[in-house]
Scaffold this motif. Structure first.
Motif, PDB file in Angstrom:
ATOM      1  N   HIS A 110     -71.389 -24.760  26.166  1.00 21.22           N
ATOM      2  CA  HIS A 110     -71.129 -24.832  27.446  1.00 21.22           C
ATOM      3  C   HIS A 110     -72.793 -25.722  27.453  1.00 21.22           C
ATOM      4  O   HIS A 110     -74.043 -24.744  26.868  1.00 21.22           O
ATOM      5  N   CYS A 164     -72.458 -26.637  34.471  1.00 21.98           N
ATOM      6  CA  CYS A 164     -71.545 -26.338  33.355  1.00 21.98           C
ATOM      7  C   CYS A 164     -70.446 -28.517  33.106  1.00 21.98           C
ATOM      8  O   CYS A 164     -70.065 -28.671  33.271  1.00 21.98           O
ATOM      9  N   CYS A 216     -67.816 -27.991  31.431  1.00 16.34           N
ATOM     10  CA  CYS A 216     -66.484 -27.419  32.779  1.00 16.34           C
ATOM     11  C   CYS A 216     -66.520 -28.010  33.936  1.00 16.34           C
ATOM     12  O   CYS A 216     -65.317 -27.999  34.543  1.00 16.34           O
ATOM     13  N   HIS A 267     -71.407 -22.313  35.976  1.00 13.90           N
ATOM     14  CA  HIS A 267     -71.049 -20.711  35.653  1.00 13.90           C
ATOM     15  C   HIS A 267     -71.701 -19.793  34.524  1.00 13.90           C
ATOM     16  O   HIS A 267     -72.564 -20.737  35.106  1.00 13.90           O
TER      17      HIS A 267
END
Ligand SMILES: [Zn+2]
Length: 298
Positions: A3, A19, A22, A26
């Motif tokens: 990440h 991120c 993703c 997060h």
């Protein structure tokens, strides 16, 4: 999975990144599932949200209208005769109870023992456990609708959870996904112009922080096609108006009472269409404390 991304916040000793891999914001590092198992099976409703069930009961008229809005849309989209629903993270069970009153057959899955025990006293069928590949494989039914509210912000792999959930949906089935709307335009005004700290950051309980765009993109990558985006009242407008409820629970409840009153009055027959349009317009501008996004199984 690695990440990487820009750090966009820090809270409770944890970093939060936007991120690249993703496509949403997060916690970094993402916490492990053993730690989360303990938190949600035992501690969450007891320590973190001791008043939660009590307050849901206190707010029940309003919750019922919120649930009716979601069920209205699901019923109109699905047509006659398709009335089975799985609620992932069913909490104290009132969403499914409302569905059952409207003729739905319902199943809930909920890790908290306290919350699922409460749901069972309402006559709602609940599996007390986490929703994952293993528990999903034990569910032999397929459902016309899925409801997953205030869950995806808490789980380490929301995309994997959505793909597993898609496997339990019948063809043409609809998902209703509700998560907090974080780093929103209203919150940006609060931090950038009015000196607020990012009060919405809540690691380790909130791992993920979504926008309408990042949640829609996640749904589209996870087996769904987005068909509708709407929102829930932007309670943070009270902060813009000078009522600083952050860390002030009694003022927070007062603001919440005013929004409930407004929402319920917007159900008056002469205003009901306005309410629907207003929340959809807010969603188009990225406004609303929670987002409500619907998708069909792709
Ligand atoms: Zn990531």
């Amino acid at each position: 999975m690695t990440h990487t991304g820009n750090v966009v916040g820090n809270a409770n000793g944890y970093g939060v990144i936007d991120c690249t891999e993703c496509g949403f914001i997060h916690m970094d590092p993402v916490p492990g599932s053993a730690e989360l198992d303990r938190v949600y099976a035992e501690e969450y409703y007891r320590d973190e949200k001791p008043l939660f069930i009590e307050r849901v009961m206190e707010d029940l008229d309003w919750w019922r209208s919120v649930y009716d809005d979601r069920l209205d849309f699901l019923e109109s989209r699905l047509g006659d005769g398709r009335r089975s629903i799985l609620d992932i993270g069913s909490g104290p069970g009132y969403f499914l109870k409302r569905g059952m009153e409207r003729g739905w057959s319902a199943l809930g899955i909920e890790p908290s023992r306290q919350a699922s025990a409460h749901a069972m006293t309402l006559g709602v069928e609940v599996i007390n456990g986490f929703f994952n590949k293993e528990t999903a494989s034990g569910i032999k039914r397929r459902f016309d609708a899925l409801h997953i509210s205030e869950v995806l912000e808490h789980v380490p792999e929301p995309g994997a959870l959505l793909r597993t959930a898609a496997g339990l949906l019948s063809d043409g089935g609809v998902i209703c996904c509700v998560v907090p709307n974080d780093f929103s335009p209203v919150q940006k005004v609060l931090t950038d112009r009015l000196g607020f700290a990012p009060y919405w950051l809540a690691p380790p309980h909130h791992i993920n922080y979504f926008s309408f765009e990042s949640l829609s993109a996640l749904l589209e990558r996870s087996g769904f096609r987005v068909i509708k985006r709407t929102s829930m009242f932007p309670i943070d407008l009270f902060l813009l108006m000078g009522d600083n409820y952050v860390g002030n629970d009694s003022l927070g409840r007062e603001c919440h009472a005013r929004r409930k009153r407004l929402d319920l009055l917007l159900n008056e027959p002469g205003l009901a269409g306005f309410k629907k349009d207003m929340y959809e317009l807010m969603a188009r501008h990225g406004i609303g404390r929670e987002m409500v996004i619907y998708g069909v199984k792709a």
